[in-house]
Design an enzyme around this catalytic site. Structure first.
Site, mmCIF file in Angstrom:
data_model
loop_
_atom_site.group_PDB
_atom_site.id
_atom_site.type_symbol
_atom_site.label_atom_id
_atom_site.label_comp_id
_atom_site.label_asym_id
_atom_site.label_seq_id
_atom_site.Cartn_x
_atom_site.Cartn_y
_atom_site.Cartn_z
ATOM 1 N N GLN A 27 -15.883 1.202 5.262
ATOM 2 C CA GLN A 27 -15.189 1.108 6.375
ATOM 3 C C GLN A 27 -15.748 1.824 7.759
ATOM 4 O OE1 GLN A 27 -13.754 1.979 3.425
ATOM 5 N NE2 GLN A 27 -11.560 1.416 3.519
ATOM 6 N N ARG A 55 0.796 -1.183 -0.096
ATOM 7 C CA ARG A 55 0.056 -0.155 -0.245
ATOM 8 C C ARG A 55 0.890 1.308 -0.177
ATOM 9 N NH1 ARG A 55 -5.419 -0.554 1.854
ATOM 10 N NH2 ARG A 55 -5.387 1.110 0.634
ATOM 11 N N ASN A 60 -5.150 11.270 3.318
ATOM 12 C CA ASN A 60 -6.040 10.366 4.086
ATOM 13 C C ASN A 60 -7.088 9.731 3.102
ATOM 14 O OD1 ASN A 60 -6.633 8.800 6.497
ATOM 15 N ND2 ASN A 60 -8.513 10.252 6.534
ATOM 16 N N LYS A 61 -8.016 8.843 3.477
ATOM 17 C CA LYS A 61 -8.976 8.222 2.642
ATOM 18 C C LYS A 61 -9.530 9.098 2.039
ATOM 19 C CE LYS A 61 -12.023 5.373 1.409
ATOM 20 N NZ LYS A 61 -11.608 4.034 0.488
ATOM 21 N N ASP A 95 -3.144 8.691 6.816
ATOM 22 C CA ASP A 95 -1.971 7.831 6.238
ATOM 23 C C ASP A 95 -0.734 8.041 5.987
ATOM 24 O OD1 ASP A 95 -3.727 4.991 5.190
ATOM 25 O OD2 ASP A 95 -5.178 6.741 5.017
#
Length: 355
Positions: free
Chosen positions: A202, A99, A253-254, A243
């Site tokens: 999520q 990732r 981030n997401k 992240d």
């Protein structure tokens, strides 16, 4: 709001990757909370594929990398005793690449690789000694992550007034549980709004479930409702994990975080982004690779297709929020203004590791 005081029974997601004699076991987050199924990874390649296939996410890949490298050292000691160090380094490269946006796997690998190098420097270079060093490094990385998460959670909880109504997006694991636990220890009662976080949901399945497990009043909203709540004065703070955070204050981030941060800024709602530390290898947002996942994932929800075969999907998995939309970056060393992250003193374990 009940206080969780027994560390032997943490929320499920706080202990969802485990090393055993037969390999690494990962709670399958793709089906949680409806099923509590564990995926058994027998070697490091299976650990890597589990990360890529979203069996685990959030903090999960960090722990998967730790235990995957301990497993790689164990296997190398058994079947290639003269190649333990090389096999562990190759395994680290494989896990780091799973990732690319999140640097958790690199940080995890640093603990194991440093422990192996230190053992060799001490003359402990037998296969058994190197495997033991790798395991000790993984355990040290586990303890470090949990301790830093607790410190960061304490700092984040201090920013929230009693009774705060918090909106979050794709936030799970120890960043979440330690912040909530710190607020509970301080006697603060919080309520949360969770975005559902498409396409893997999520927020609906992981964040909301964990909050409910901790006894926190939790309301689920769709990803497009945040600005509406901000406009009506129904949210006191936006909080997310991250992240990666760059040294100049960009929060990665997401995907979906950016639109929430912009809306929060427009309506005067503070946005607090949590990370253990800014990434010393990412001076600017241009230094962070953004993972693009298969667009087909957007066309499905929980295994069911939600658009016709005539439609195609597009899925950049992360977005970048500029520092002007970030109120605070909360680290394990306390809160920082996004423009002041150069003042963060990085721990020595992250120096000199390969990206």
């Amino acid at each position: 709001m009940p206080l969780i005081t027994d560390p032997a029974t943490p929320p499920v997601l706080a202990d969802s990757v485990r090393l055993a004699d037969d390999g690494v076991h990962l709670l399958d987050r793709r089906v949680f909370p409806f099923e509590r199924t564990w995926v058994h990874a027998r070697d490091v390649e299976q650990v890597a594929r589990a990360i890529e296939d979203m069996v685990t996410q959030s903090s999960g890949p960090y722990f998967a990398a730790l235990w995957g490298l301990a497993l790689a050292a164990r296997h190398a000691a058994a079947d290639a005793p003269d190649q333990v160090t090389e096999r562990v380094r190759a395994a680290a490269d494989r896990l780091i690449a799973t990732r690319p946006t999140n640097d958790h796997q690199r940080l995890a690998a640093a603990f194991v690789l440093d422990a192996v190098d230190a053992a060799r420097a001490r003359g402990e270079d037998s296969p058994a000694e190197l495997a033991a060093a790798a395991l000790a490094g993984a355990r040290a990385g586990d303890a470090d992550y949990r301790g830093r998460s607790r410190a960061m959670g304490e700092a984040a909880a201090r920013l929230l007034p009693d009774g705060a109504r918090v909106l979050t997006h794709c936030w799970g694991d120890l960043y979440l549980t330690e912040t909530v636990a710190a607020a509970q220890r301080a006697g603060k009662e919080l309520t949360f709004y969770c975005t559902e976080t498409r396409p893997y949901l999520q927020g609906a399945r992981l964040t909301a479930e964990t909050l409910a497990e901790m006894g926190v009043p939790t309301t689920l909203i769709t990803d497009g409702m945040g600005a509406s709540l901000f406009s009506r004065g129904e949210v006191d703070a936006l909080i997310t994990a991250s992240d990666r955070v760059t040294l100049d204050g960009h929060v990665v981030n997401k995907v979906g975080t950016l639109q929430l941060a912009v809306a929060a800024h427009a309506f005067g709602v503070p946005y607090h982004a949590l990370c253990h530390e800014p990434d010393p290898k990412s001076p600017t947002a241009a230094d962070v690779p953004i993972e693009h996942r298969d667009g087909d994932e957007v066309l499905h929800t929980l295994g069911r297709r939600t658009a016709s075969e005539r439609v195609r999907g597009h899925y950049p998995a992360f977005d970048v929020t500029p520092p002007r939309f970030v109120t605070t970056v909360v680290t394990d060393r306390g809160p920082f203004a996004p423009g002041a992250l150069a003042g963060y003193e990085h721990p020595t374990h992250d120096q000199g590791e390969q990206e």
